[in-house]
Structure formats: structure tokens, C-alpha cells
Design an enzyme around this catalytic site. Sequence first.
Site, PDB file in Angstrom:
ATOM      1  N   SER A  90       6.735  65.541  -2.633  1.00  0.00           N
ATOM      2  CA  SER A  90       7.483  66.051  -3.295  1.00  0.00           C
ATOM      3  C   SER A  90       7.115  68.101  -2.436  1.00  0.00           C
ATOM      4  O   SER A  90       6.568  67.625  -1.726  1.00  0.00           O
ATOM      5  CB  SER A  90       6.088  66.221  -4.647  1.00  0.00           C
ATOM      6  OG  SER A  90       5.259  66.761  -3.852  1.00  0.00           O
ATOM      7  N   ASP A  91       7.323  68.209  -2.616  1.00  0.00           N
ATOM      8  CA  ASP A  91       6.586  69.951  -2.146  1.00  0.00           C
ATOM      9  C   ASP A  91       5.976  70.699  -2.760  1.00  0.00           C
ATOM     10  O   ASP A  91       5.753  70.112  -4.032  1.00  0.00           O
ATOM     11  CB  ASP A  91       8.268  71.709  -2.119  1.00  0.00           C
ATOM     12  CG  ASP A  91       7.712  71.567  -1.008  1.00  0.00           C
ATOM     13  OD1 ASP A  91       7.010  72.049  -0.559  1.00  0.00           O
ATOM     14  OD2 ASP A  91       9.016  73.220  -1.180  1.00  0.00           O
ATOM     15  N   TRP A  92       5.047  71.202  -2.199  1.00  0.00           N
ATOM     16  CA  TRP A  92       3.411  72.019  -2.885  1.00  0.00           C
ATOM     17  C   TRP A  92       3.362  72.142  -4.299  1.00  0.00           C
ATOM     18  O   TRP A  92       4.372  73.012  -4.901  1.00  0.00           O
ATOM     19  CB  TRP A  92       3.090  72.886  -1.742  1.00  0.00           C
ATOM     20  CG  TRP A  92       1.916  74.031  -2.947  1.00  0.00           C
ATOM     21  CD1 TRP A  92       1.452  74.306  -4.080  1.00  0.00           C
ATOM     22  CD2 TRP A  92       1.024  73.986  -1.581  1.00  0.00           C
ATOM     23  NE1 TRP A  92       0.478  74.135  -4.199  1.00  0.00           N
ATOM     24  CE2 TRP A  92       0.251  74.470  -2.457  1.00  0.00           C
ATOM     25  CE3 TRP A  92       0.454  72.979  -0.609  1.00  0.00           C
ATOM     26  CZ2 TRP A  92      -1.398  74.817  -1.944  1.00  0.00           C
ATOM     27  CZ3 TRP A  92      -0.907  73.667  -0.493  1.00  0.00           C
ATOM     28  CH2 TRP A  92      -1.735  74.088  -0.530  1.00  0.00           C
ATOM     29  N   GLY A  93       3.155  71.371  -4.607  1.00  0.00           N
ATOM     30  CA  GLY A  93       3.015  71.082  -6.577  1.00  0.00           C
ATOM     31  C   GLY A  93       4.442  71.165  -7.433  1.00  0.00           C
ATOM     32  O   GLY A  93       4.831  71.503  -9.222  1.00  0.00           O
TER      33      GLY A  93
END
Length: 756
Positions: free
Chosen positions: A285-288
Site C-alpha cells: 500500500s502507499d503510506w497509510g
Amino acid sequence: MKKLFLFVFFVHLNNLFAQQLDPAIESKVNALIDQMTIEEKIGQMNQYNGFWNVTGPTPKEGDAAEKFQNLASGLVGSMLNVRGVEEVREVQKIAVEQTRLGIPLIIGFDLIHGYKTVSPIPLAESASWDLESIKRSAELAAKEAAAAGINWTFAPMVDITRDARWGRVMEGAGEDPFLGSQIAIARVKGFQGEDLSLPGTIAACAKHFAGYGFAEAGRDYNTVDIGLNTLHNMVLPPFKAAADAGVRTFMNSFNDLNGIPSTADRYLQRDILKKDWNFNGFVVSDWGSIREMIDHGYAKDRKHAGELALKGGSDMDMESLIYIEHLKSLLEEGKVKVSEINDAVRRILRVKFELGLFEDPYRYCNETREQLVTGSKEIVEGALDMAKKSIVLLKNHDKLLPLKKKDQKIALIGPLAADKNSPLGNWRIAAENESAISLLEGMKNYKGNELIYEQGVRLINKIPAGFHEEVDINEDDYSGIEAAVRAAENSDIVIMVLGEYGFQSGEGRSRAHIDLPGLQQDLLEAVYEVNKNIVLVLMNGRPLILNWADEHIPAILESWHLGSQSGHAIAQVLYGDYNPSGKLPMSFPRSEGQLPIYYNQKSTGRPGANGGDNGSVFWSHYGDEKNSPLYPFGFGLSYTTFSYSDIQLSNDIMNDGEDIIASVIVKNTGNKTGKEVVQLYLKDHYASAVRPTRELKGFELVELKPGESKKIEFKINRQLLSFYNALGVWEAEKGDFTVFIGTDSNTKRKASFVLN
Ligand code: BGC
């Protein structure tokens, strides 16, 4: 039927080659999965940020202790932003020695354009159109980072971008899917090499899947609304090219795509990527971005977000801390399946095996190698070579450039002229501050001229200390302008270094006004009043609006943010020791109102008589601005000139199974050796879905001595003519085609053929 079978067979074969499985690795992965508890499996899907550095919102206080504890309990599969052999060894040791199964961590890092030695920002490298050099640049970056403990980069970013307001245009390859695909392949091959288990190679990551570059109005993280036609023909090709080149990981994106956050988009991640493209690496996933689905209004709460993300095909959770918190209970409640968890874990372990981490978890942790490789001559020379190749000459009236090497009084003016930070650009997390060669330093190598330096407009500190030293370009202090004007008055030639400071583009750095920031335009005009012999050197991470400069300033050099060796590279180009050959990978607009602007627009029903105004207002245009960009895609000059012959086609009809060869003879008609990027564009005149007015379909970088000529040939086949059509099928449709070959996307030189 037979044809369809053959086609399917070839597609399948192609995918098999791209993403082949190694049976020995597969059996080790399966054996390991059989031994793992559900907690350990979920742990592999959990990625934590290091405790030393962040590239996203800072984790809550107290997280660090908990993270260390989880690391020791085998509940962490990967870390990012841990760097340097010492730090990496520290966390790897915990994973390998303190956990039950001793599964090594995969260590990720945003190696976007170099590690300690910084190469040009990706947009700049893309302006070289030099695939070998781009590959080499990624190879050297991987070598330096791998020696510092890193085994996975979150690059290349392959997002197609048409809107220069979006700060992340600096990270990609610009607006074109064909160029973008070639560059994606070069970068993936550069990072990963032939064999991932070799010491200097690391896993690459194609990001951000998908559509992130189409953020509405160029505002970062904004919604993306594009149809299937644009998605398949414009956005996905570089991702497909990266997958076919064997990229081992993908990262999804922060945006929603037509209402579905990419992090949970089954169509993208499960149907297209993992099924149609047969991708067998893993998706992070991307950050958060798993947690952010709550803010999107797509998930009810954290648990729901975790469920949606796994179902949607996100294998690893970067910094949402949700998988580790909720996947087990989601499984117990029957909301996710163990087969879905196993599939994600299998993908992650596979890449770890391929990297050789199980054989030797410390293979990236050798202090001696780290010392020898960091900043080595080979890597520094590579950064210089790439920097020179990335420069684009936009204007050179009356051959003001190259500069004479003797008896000249030169005034070097501008806030960025002596700046040793801005050339490093954004995303240079591992670089030392103030470590770039400034242009002032580069110019000092040439001793035959007298050099005076004036800043003109000050840089002011924005964030005094911390992660990055950020500055701003002064907006209200005119005090330095007078001294700059005096210096210019007494000089033969003025070099003005203007543009964006290093962090003015990049993530979260969208700008609504993309002209020269602060008082730089005032400075430029004040200097112009007293001396018109100006060379404008631009440092920037995105196309800027430069109408006044284009009209008044005789020479303009686009030098982007060129990295550690910036000053040397620019000075060598200014003095003619290197003949520039870069070409723009993005159109430069005349005003923000034109955005998004890109050369491969679709035809409208009202294109205007002869492409211009026919006296009526009822055609697709602005009342107060031209339609065309200031500098088109593919544009760039040289210190020499080139002529092109007419286009020869081997045939004007393409029958089934046949190719057409299109050729031109290109000649260096000037008096310096130089390189030209010969560009092939095709126009499909009518089809089941409206087609672009022209599309780049080939290019060749050719070096010619004065007077030398060369025949350049392009093979046109059905595959090159294929597109995602109204039926959702990739195919070439019969009809009329025009071939354009020339020096940029505006070229008028053409020939035509019919596809039968
Ligand atoms: C960016 C990614 C990056 C990640 C980790 C995110 O904010 O969108 O491109 O890889 O942070 O640093």
C-alpha cells in the site's frame, strides 16, 4: 479462432517469460508457509517505518517501543526508511535472531534518484531520452543503496502526468505512455539487474497503481476521474511494461479512481495486475493508504479498511498498522479467507527468497563494501554523465551559447546560482545537505574569464532544522536587486540561475501558479534593463510558465534539479564542452489556464479551420490564449543543427502479417558533433473510439559529426497500431494512418499508409 488461440498463447507466453516462477523457490516458500502461525503470516504483511526518519505523517508517540516489541515477536515483514549498514543490521538482527522462524526483513527505501550520490530528478533523466544511460543511472543508484543495507526501492514512479501544477511530475517520466514505458523498463532493469540475488541489485517497485498522476486540478492526493479509454491507453501502459520487465513489486496510490480508492481496487490489483498480467510479486500500500480509506468515506472504520484492502489485493500494509491489528479477527469472522492471506504472504516471501535474504540476511550489510561503494568515482562520474545528458536547450538566439572561454566578464546572478541544496531536488533522503556542486563552483573551473557573483534575491530559511533544510525564495525583500543590476551592467554576459528551490516540487508540493517564484521575475526584468546578453539557467522540478523570458531572453537552458554534480554538468554545457541533446518529456504551458496540456490530445469535432481561427468563435479554443504550449513535448535544441529528408515508406498498404519500414535521412548540418532524438509519431484517422491527434511510437538517439548523415529506420507493425478500443480489446483497426518523423511533437513531415 485459430488466430485468437495464437494470440492468447503468445500473450500467455510473454507473461510467463516476464514473471517466471522458480520451482525451487516455490517449494521453499510453501514449506515455510506450512510452518507459520496466522500471526506470523500477518506479520509478514506488516511494514513499519524506521525510527530514524519519516517520509509521511509522523507515527504517534509510543509507537516506536511497540514496534520494536512487534519486530522481536515476528510481527513485522518489512521496514522502510532504515538505512546504512549499522541501522539495517540492528533491525535485521532482531528479525533473524529473536523471532521463532528467523524470517529476514525486506528493507525498503525511496531510492528515487540516487542514494548518497544524487542523480538528476527522474523527470530530468527522462529528458535525455537515453535509455541506456537511464538504466545505468538506476544500476549505480542500486549499487550504492545496496551497499548501505537497502534491498528494495519504491521506484520507478511510472505515473503519466499532464498537469504541471502537480508537484510529483518531478518523479516521473512525463506525459507520454510510450516514452514512459521505455523508461520504466530501463529503470526496472537498472535496479534489478539480471539476477536479484547479486550484491548490487535490489527489487524495484512500479508506483502508484493507478491514475495518481491525473489528480484533479493538479492538487496532490485529489480525486481521479478518468474513463477506461484513458486508463488503458494512457495510464496503464508503463505499469504493464514494468510488469513485463519483471518488476517485483507494485505500490498502489492515495487517490480514488472513479470512486474506488486504488488501495481497495479489485479491478486494478486483482483482475488486471495479478490475473491478466500474471504479476507474481507483491503489492504494497502507499503510506497509510489503507487507513486513509476511512477519510475517503469508503471504509467505516479501521477494521473495515483492512478487509477492503486485502480483498482489493493489497498484500503489504505500509504504516497503517491495520493488518496486524485486525486481519486475524477478520479471518475468524469469515470476512477474509486464509487463502487470501496465504497468497499475500507467498508473494512477499517469494521476493525475499529471490533477493537471497534467506541464504544470508546480512548480504546487504557489509561495512567495508559500504565505505568503498558510497560516493565512489564510478558512481559520481555516472551522476555527472547523466546530469549533462538531462539538460535541454530551449532557446539560443544568435548563438549566444556556448560561452567564450577567454577574456569575458561574466556576472552570475540568482538565488540558485550558489545554492548547494536545490540541485539535489526533492526525494534525496540519504544525501548530505549542501552536497551538490553549485553552478558557481562549476563555473570556477573555467579560469579564462572573470566571474562576479550576486544572489539578487535571497533564499530564506523556512524550516530551520529537522528532516530537510527547507528554504523559500524571497517574496518581499528587494534589497539585493541593485547589486545584481550593477554586476550585470559591467559584464559582457549575464548568467541568471532562477527557478524552484529543491523542495518546491515533489510530494505535497502542488502549485497553483507555476511561474518563477518570489521576486525572481522582478530580478530578471531589472537585469534585462541594463544588459540583454542573458543566459537563463532554469532549475526546477516541473514545467514553468516562461512567456516573458521566451520573448526577451536570448538563451534559455533547462537544467532541472540535476543532483550532486549539477554545477559541473551545467558549466560544461554552458562552455560547450558538452553539446546538449535533451528533449522535453512534458509540454511547457503558456498559462495555468491551459492545464492539463499534452501533445497527444484527442481530436475534437471543432478543431478550427486549418488548426487556427477561421474568424468564428465556434471552435475549440480560448479567447485569450493560444491552444499550443510554449515549448512542445519532444522539443530541445543543440549547438549544431540537423536536417531531415522526406519520409520513405517501404509500402503504403499494410496487409495482414506485414510490417512497414518508415525511414528518413538525418544530417548534421552544423559545425559541431551533436546528438538528435529522431521521433516517430503516428495518427490513426478514424476508429471505434476517438484517437489522439498523434502519438509517439518510436525514437532513436543518434550522434552525428558535422556533415555526417544517417538513415534512421522505424518498423511499424500491427502491435504498434493497437490500442484499447471501444470493445475493450487491444487491437489495430483498419483504416488510414499518417506517419510523422521529426525533431519534436510538432513535426509536419509526414507520409501515409492504409491498414488493410
Ligand atoms: C509516497 C510514496 C513513497 C512512500 C514511502 C508516500 O508518501 O506517496 O511514493 O514511496 O511515501 O516513503
